[in-house]
Scaffold this active site. Structure first.
Site, PDB file in Angstrom:
ATOM      1  CD  GLU B  47     104.797 -44.279  52.015  1.00 43.69           C
ATOM      2  OE1 GLU B  47     104.746 -43.461  52.933  1.00 43.69           O
ATOM      3  OE2 GLU B  47     105.601 -45.235  51.979  1.00 43.69           O
ATOM      4  CG  ASP B  58     113.368 -50.780  51.081  1.00 42.65           C
ATOM      5  OD1 ASP B  58     112.507 -50.446  51.908  1.00 42.65           O
ATOM      6  OD2 ASP B  58     113.538 -50.199  49.981  1.00 42.65           O
ATOM      7  CE1 TYR B 173     108.504 -43.251  56.921  1.00 40.44           C
ATOM      8  CE2 TYR B 173     107.395 -43.306  54.807  1.00 40.44           C
ATOM      9  CZ  TYR B 173     107.901 -43.965  55.910  1.00 40.44           C
ATOM     10  OH  TYR B 173     107.810 -45.320  55.993  1.00 40.44           O
TER      11      TYR B 173
END
Lengths: 410, 262
Positions: B47, B58, B173
């Protein structure tokens, strides 16, 4: 949500947006991480249900009247009118609301909604601290724990509001990530929300973010325009020629504009912060100096570079210091229903002093920007004209900063 | 069109081995060297993070990494160039780009998809584009044979899961915890149940990420998922120990993952 004179609405009217996907034309939408999608869908359902529930409306109306102090008056600013030498200048006095700005109109709605949804924790982002203070206030009133994210840079330049929030029992989290301003505070609030999904309600302070926020915040803020529309009609027997308001994210402007959108003869004028001048690159004028992009849940005009990275906004006013603008403004801009202009830091400082001296009203630096363009517009419209400007906040919070700018030691 | 992702997950499945997915940030340190070193260190899928100024999903590690990368001048075009450089030497290891919508939107969905296709990119994870908003991007990527990889999370209930897995490809994911990248991961039993649910609904391999840092933890997840993703820990290792430090960590993690089902 008081008794109102409502504008005509017809199918496909400009005032009928957003659509089912939360789009205003090609702006808006729901650009959030998957973790948050179920939450904003739940919020949308809860808001829809509340909006049509007479009990919710009754509770809102009661608190708006007895706690916020609604309706706020419209005021004929005779000496500013004289000074500008043209159209009559009328001020919608939303700075007289409890907590000193329009922000509480929205906070009240969202916190009541949070209670209805059984949420037990409130979070908010704030720039100048006005939205933070209003949120902390309503949270205090209902005994709900509240955390406010504020850019570290803003914490420094808005010390009085930081202390007010703490007095109100809120936890103020200084955000040092990124550049430590409003956009970073919003990033951090989103990070908190994605972590505390079960119990937390995110009270967004402007007409931005993922659907349903832009529409919901607008609806709560539309009390500004609904009241003003009725008040102007009652006082003058006619509508104003123009409605003017400053724009950071654009909540006070959208609240003023929305009830006038279908009144085609009423010009709607938003004033962005030009900072040191749009040509210098140091500004917060997303429509003038930005391009459509995706940030904080919606597609709208953003300040960005050639790579699509977000550029920091600059304004003397922490409340306008945001690199984006609500998607409905982007839409009204492209549809040419509203006009968007700008005013610099220096102009805002000048108007701050002028309004204080002539009217005995200390405006916040945010609406001081709007006043700069009201001056031009007054001349343009001439003495037959009527201008309605939203005085969205009072300037007490800005006194230390203005003193510093003017070289005065307090 | 055969996609390297499909091939790689089929290989892993044939050996009854979980895959190791290594996340790294383009432009943070000598990222080209790390990218080139990852397959040798045991990464089955890479990734490649596209730095963005406002990475709101994040945690601190990847935020700081993105800002360092931007400071060093990395751009979306630069990221694609690193992928293209890698692809000249490695024809098998799938590369999945991961990042945020605005730089892609700014380039234009179609233009981005073509450039990514040309660079040998196999998939895209765009954190802030949910299924409701991805029609145009997905179509553009589809024309280049690039998979748009969706995320499922602990808040994705069964009704929502159907929306999430519709029209998806490559793998799914699974974000093991509610929170930002680098925070603690979810309890392994819950993760296992969630992975089964997502596999049943999607018919695709499921990679699990967010908060995985230690080899033991990675191995535990490898027993119930098709692949394990590690990001923040690798980004931190790269920052403190350079390419050698990051590659060393990837070796330890990938060995643990590959050995987990033995």
């Amino acid at each position: 949500m008081s008794e109102t004179v409502s504008a005509n609405t017809r199918p496909n009217a400009l005032s009928a947006w957003p659509d089912m996907r939360g789009r205003f034309g090609e702006y808006g939408g729901r650009f959030v991480a998957e973790t948050l999608m179920p939450l904003i869908l739940e919020l949308e359902d809860a808001y829809k249900a509340a909006r049509s529930d007479p009990a919710f409306k009754a509770e809102m109306d009661l608190f708006l009247k007895d706690y916020v102090g609604k309706p706020s008056p419209v005021y004929f600013a005779e000496r500013l009118t004289e000074e500008f030498g043209g159209a009559q200048v009328w001020l919608k006095r939303d700075e007289l609301n409890h907590t000193g700005s329009h922000k509480i109109n929205n906070c009240l709605g969202q916190v009541l909604l949070a209670r209805r949804m059984g949420k037990t924790r409130i979070i908010a982002e704030t720039g100048a601290g006005q939205h933070g203070v209003a949120t902390a206030t309503v949270a205090a009133r209902f005994g709900i724990p509240c955390t406010v994210f504020m850019g570290a840079t803003d914490v420094e330049r808005q010390a009085p509001n930081v202390f007010r929030m703490k007095l109100l029992g809120a936890q103020v989290v200084p955000v040092t990530s990124g550049t430590g301003t409003l956009k970073d505070a919003m990033n951090e609030a989103l990070r908190d929300w994605v972590t505390n999904v079960k119990d937390t309600f995110y009270v967004i302070g402007t007409v931005a973010g993922p659907h349903p926020y832009p529409a919901m915040v607008r609806d709560f803020q539309s009390i500004i325009g609904r009241e003003a529309r009725a008040q102007m009609t009652e006082r003058l027997g006619r509508l104003p020629d123009a409605c003017v308001a400053c724009i950071g994210g654009g909540s006070n402007a959208m609240g003023l504009f929305h009830p006038f959108i279908e009144d085609e003869d009423v010009r709607l004028i938003g004033v962005e912060a030009a900072g040191l001048g749009v040509e210098t690159g140091k500004h917060a004028a997303s429509l003038k100096g930005g391009k459509p992009g995706i940030l904080h849940g919606n597609r709208t005009y953003l300040l960005q570079d050639d790579d699509g990275q977000i550029i920091d906004a600059h304004s003397i006013s922490a409340g306008l210091d945001y690199p984006g603008i609500g998607p409905e403004h982007a839409f009204l801009h492209d549809m040419k229903r509203a006009e968007y202009v700008s005013a610099t830091d220096d102009e805002a400082l000048e108007m701050f002093q002028l309004c204080t001296r002539l009217e005995g009203i200390i405006p916040a630096l945010e609406p001081a920007h709007a006043l700069a363009r009201v001056r031009d517009l007054a001349k343009e419209l001439g003495s037959d004209g009527i201008i309605l400007m939203n005085m969205c906040g009072r300037g007490d919070k800005d006194v230390p900063q203005v003193a510093a700018k003017l070289g005065v030691e307090l | 069109m055969t996609n390297r992702l499909t091939t790689r997950f089929a290989e892993l499945s044939a050996y009854d081995r979980a895959g190791f997915v290594a996340y790294m940030m383009a432009g943070d340190g000598d990222s080209q060297a790390l990218l080139d070193a990852l397959p040798g260190a045991g990464a089955d899928v890479i990734e490649l993070g596209m730095p963005f100024t406002d990475p709101m999903a994040d945690g601190p590690a990847i935020q700081a990494s993105a800002l360092r990368a931007l400071e060093a001048g990395m751009t979306l075009r630069g990221t694609l160039a690193q992928a293209a450089q890698f692809r000249k030497r490695d024809k098998e290891t799938p590369i999945v780009l991961m990042g945020y919508a605005n730089p892609i939107h700014h380039m234009g969905w179609e233009k981005f998809a073509k450039a990514a296709g040309k660079a040998g990119v196999d998939g895209l994870i765009c954190v802030d584009i949910p299924p409701e908003e991805d029609d145009e991007l997905r179509a553009a990527l589809g024309r280049q044979g690039i998979a748009l990889i969706r995320l499922a999370t602990p808040t994705t209930d069964d009704r929502r899961l159907a929306t999430v897995v519709a029209n998806t490809s490559g793998f799914v994911y699974y974000v093991s915890t509610t929170g930002v990248t680098g925070a603690g991961s979810g309890a392994v039993t819950e993760v296992g149940e969630a992975v089964d649910r997502v596999k049943r609904a999607s018919g695709l391999p499921v990679a699990v990420g967010f908060g995985v840092k230690e080899p033991d933890q990675a191995a535990a997840i490898a027993r119930c998922a098709d692949a394990v993703v590690v990001g923040s820990a690798i980004v931190d290792a790269m920052h403190s120990g350079g390419v050698a430090g990051a590659a060393e960590l990837v070796k330890r993690l990938s060995s643990a993952v590959h050995a987990a089902r033995r």
